[in-house]
Design a protein around this motif. Structure first.
Motif, PDB file in Angstrom:
ATOM      1  N   PHE A  83      10.238  11.427  -1.008  1.00 48.29           N
ATOM      2  CA  PHE A  83       9.135  10.869  -1.776  1.00 48.29           C
ATOM      3  C   PHE A  83       8.121  10.290  -0.805  1.00 48.29           C
ATOM      4  CE2 PHE A  83      12.851  10.682  -4.532  1.00 48.29           C
ATOM      5  CZ  PHE A  83      12.366  11.204  -5.719  1.00 48.29           C
ATOM      6  N   ASP A  84       7.093   9.629  -1.354  1.00 49.36           N
ATOM      7  CA  ASP A  84       6.220   8.796  -0.531  1.00 49.36           C
ATOM      8  C   ASP A  84       6.923   7.449  -0.349  1.00 49.36           C
ATOM      9  OD1 ASP A  84       4.421  10.889  -0.642  1.00 49.36           O
ATOM     10  OD2 ASP A  84       3.225   9.995  -2.243  1.00 49.36           O
ATOM     11  N   VAL A  85       6.205   6.447   0.144  1.00 49.29           N
ATOM     12  CA  VAL A  85       6.805   5.126   0.323  1.00 49.29           C
ATOM     13  C   VAL A  85       5.746   4.060   0.049  1.00 49.29           C
ATOM     14  CG1 VAL A  85       6.295   5.089   2.809  1.00 49.29           C
ATOM     15  CG2 VAL A  85       8.124   3.633   1.889  1.00 49.29           C
ATOM     16  N   PHE A  86       6.196   2.939  -0.497  1.00 48.41           N
ATOM     17  CA  PHE A  86       5.322   1.779  -0.645  1.00 48.41           C
ATOM     18  C   PHE A  86       5.656   0.790   0.479  1.00 48.41           C
ATOM     19  CE2 PHE A  86       5.362   3.529  -4.930  1.00 48.41           C
ATOM     20  CZ  PHE A  86       4.000   3.562  -5.208  1.00 48.41           C
ATOM     21  N   PHE A 109       0.846  -1.198   0.000  1.00 47.24           N
ATOM     22  CA  PHE A 109       0.000   0.000   0.000  1.00 47.24           C
ATOM     23  C   PHE A 109       0.884   1.251   0.000  1.00 47.24           C
ATOM     24  CE2 PHE A 109       0.667  -1.215   4.405  1.00 47.24           C
ATOM     25  CZ  PHE A 109       0.933  -0.023   5.073  1.00 47.24           C
ATOM     26  N   PRO A 110       0.473   2.271  -0.750  1.00 46.61           N
ATOM     27  CA  PRO A 110       1.224   3.532  -0.745  1.00 46.61           C
ATOM     28  C   PRO A 110       0.925   4.295   0.533  1.00 46.61           C
ATOM     29  CG  PRO A 110      -0.696   3.713  -2.162  1.00 46.61           C
ATOM     30  CD  PRO A 110      -0.674   2.299  -1.673  1.00 46.61           C
ATOM     31  N   TYR A 111       1.942   5.000   1.027  1.00 44.90           N
ATOM     32  CA  TYR A 111       1.725   5.739   2.276  1.00 44.90           C
ATOM     33  C   TYR A 111       2.300   7.142   2.174  1.00 44.90           C
ATOM     34  CZ  TYR A 111       1.320   6.909   7.178  1.00 44.90           C
ATOM     35  OH  TYR A 111       0.971   7.525   8.352  1.00 44.90           O
ATOM     36  N   GLN A 112       1.451   8.112   2.541  1.00 42.60           N
ATOM     37  CA  GLN A 112       1.859   9.501   2.696  1.00 42.60           C
ATOM     38  C   GLN A 112       1.608   9.901   4.147  1.00 42.60           C
ATOM     39  OE1 GLN A 112      -0.457  11.818  -0.047  1.00 42.60           O
ATOM     40  NE2 GLN A 112       0.671  11.107  -1.861  1.00 42.60           N
ATOM     41  N   PRO A 113       2.534  10.606   4.793  1.00 46.59           N
ATOM     42  CA  PRO A 113       2.325  11.018   6.191  1.00 46.59           C
ATOM     43  C   PRO A 113       1.403  12.229   6.275  1.00 46.59           C
ATOM     44  CG  PRO A 113       4.414  11.856   5.400  1.00 46.59           C
ATOM     45  CD  PRO A 113       3.841  11.025   4.274  1.00 46.59           C
ATOM     46  N   ARG A 114       1.216  12.682   7.476  1.00 49.11           N
ATOM     47  CA  ARG A 114       0.316  13.814   7.710  1.00 49.11           C
ATOM     48  C   ARG A 114       0.733  15.051   6.914  1.00 49.11           C
ATOM     49  NH1 ARG A 114      -3.199  15.142  11.831  1.00 49.11           N
ATOM     50  NH2 ARG A 114      -2.599  13.283  13.006  1.00 49.11           N
ATOM     51  N   GLU A 133      11.310   4.279   6.035  1.00 49.70           N
ATOM     52  CA  GLU A 133      11.401   3.023   6.786  1.00 49.70           C
ATOM     53  C   GLU A 133      10.637   3.124   8.098  1.00 49.70           C
ATOM     54  OE1 GLU A 133      15.446   0.678   5.801  1.00 49.70           O
ATOM     55  OE2 GLU A 133      15.749   2.557   6.900  1.00 49.70           O
ATOM     56  N   ARG A 134      10.805   4.238   8.798  1.00 48.65           N
ATOM     57  CA  ARG A 134      10.123   4.417  10.078  1.00 48.65           C
ATOM     58  C   ARG A 134       8.615   4.520   9.891  1.00 48.65           C
ATOM     59  NH1 ARG A 134      13.003   8.179  11.772  1.00 48.65           N
ATOM     60  NH2 ARG A 134      11.747  10.012  11.245  1.00 48.65           N
ATOM     61  N   ALA A 135       8.183   5.204   8.832  1.00 46.34           N
ATOM     62  CA  ALA A 135       6.745   5.350   8.577  1.00 46.34           C
ATOM     63  C   ALA A 135       6.086   3.991   8.363  1.00 46.34           C
ATOM     64  CB  ALA A 135       6.513   6.250   7.374  1.00 46.34           C
TER      65      ALA A 135
END
Length: 359
Positions: A256-259, A169-174, A186-188
């Motif tokens: 960037f974002d992260v997968f 799943f793609p993840y973007q933080p707040r 990695e931490r996210a």
């Protein structure tokens, strides 16, 4: 086998990486004799070739399960070893840096290393078997493993891949799009009960329908994004569907974002609601009162993927985002395909909450 050439010398088995001209049970080489007459002696090396075999197809398992990575060895032509066999298992890193030691065994003595201590051991039930058994699989265990067999000077190896059944799943933080350097990515993922996905995991997700127009980090430090439906602002209409690549990026400077990759759950997710809704803090209290914790994003995706979780009510998650999982699309529940819908990170508002309880 009779030797027909006079002056031939039969030597003991030896190893090495020298590329011999052919192999028929004996290796040979021409050397000058010490008689000074210009004649050559033919020197024979009787060498049995060590063969290490592992499956060509990946081995599949899931988080929390036990798995066996098969490995067997033999000799051609067949012979008995005159040495004590040494077996070494190592895990190949996604970025091809130094391999991670998993286990070393000599005879009945075995030593596991690092995160594999207490979880890794050899299965030697069959003759010349060197299979690796790993218990209580973790997300980080997915990847390629090298089985290496050392017999005196002979050293041969082969590779087997372990794949965990899971979801990318793609993840973007707040903070929004493109906020994460590699360490923060990695931490996210880790905070969401996941790990940074590998390229093979992203490719599998793309083949199953993942389409995402924001670039994200992968475990080897490269940046990609998967496109199923080409469009102008996602690489252009002229490009075929596929994985778009930015290649390796600077792990500290680029953002960037992260997968992320999450596997099957070891617990359950349930939804808690109250009249008028809950704040995130109240949602946390409600989950704790039920002996649970606020679910993480990776856990919600896993429950949707593997348990068919379907809820047309938005709920808080541990990162402060509000989402809801839809397994059976229907009117008033978002787009016409299954997925986990997101309301982003509301600064205020009252919703239900998704709780996670370990079994």
């Amino acid at each position: 086998l009779p030797l027909l050439l006079l002056g031939a010398t039969l030597l003991r088995p030896c190893g090495g990486s020298y590329q011999h001209p052919f192999y028929n049970g004996f290796y040979y080489n021409h050397v000058m004799n010490d008689k000074g007459d210009g004649h050559e002696n033919v020197v024979y090396f009787s060498v049995a070739k060590l063969i290490v075999e592992t499956p060509k197809d990946p081995v599949y398992s899931s988080s929390g399960a036990n798995v066996t990575l098969p490995c067997h060895y033999h000799y051609e032509p067949e012979q008995e070893s005159k040495h004590k066999i040494r077996i070494k298992w190592s895990k190949l890193r996604d970025d091809y840096t130094k391999e991670q030691d998993v286990l070393v065994a000599i005879g009945k003595t075995q030593v596991a290393f690092g995160a594999f201590k207490g979880r890794a051991g050899l299965r030697q039930s069959g003759r010349r078997e060197a299979s690796l058994v790993v218990s209580d699989l973790r997300l980080q265990d997915a990847g390629k493993y090298r089985c290496e067999v050392i017999d005196g000077l002979e050293d041969e190896s082969n590779v087997v891949e372990l794949r965990l059944q899971g979801i990318v799943f793609p993840y973007q933080p707040r903070g929004g799009q493109y906020q994460l350097n590699f360490a923060e990515a990695e931490r996210a993922c880790r905070e969401q009960g996941a790990v940074v996905a590998s390229f093979s995991q992203l490719l599998q997700a793309w083949s199953e329908g993942l389409d995402w127009c924001s670039a994200g980090w992968l475990a080897d430090g490269t940046v990609h994004y998967p496109i199923r439906q080409p469009r102008a602002h996602c690489g252009g209409l002229h490009l075929a569907p596929g994985i778009r690549s930015y290649g390796p990026r600077h792990r500290r400077l680029h953002r960037f974002d992260v997968f992320c990759f999450s596997s099957a759950l070891r617990g359950e997710i349930f939804y808690v609601e109250r009249p008028g809704g809950l704040t995130l803090e109240e949602g946390g209290q409600a989950c704790r009162a039920a002996g649970a914790e606020v679910a993480r994003v990776g856990q919600l995706y896993s429950a949707w993927k593997f348990l068919g979780l379907d809820r047309c009510d938005a709920g808080w998650l541990a990162d402060g985002s509000v989402r809801y999982p839809i397994a059976k699309p229907r009117a008033n529940c978002g787009p016409g395909e299954p997925g986990v819908r997101s309301f982003g990170f509301p600064a205020a508002g009252r919703f239900g909450v998704f709780c996670y309880k370990e079994r």
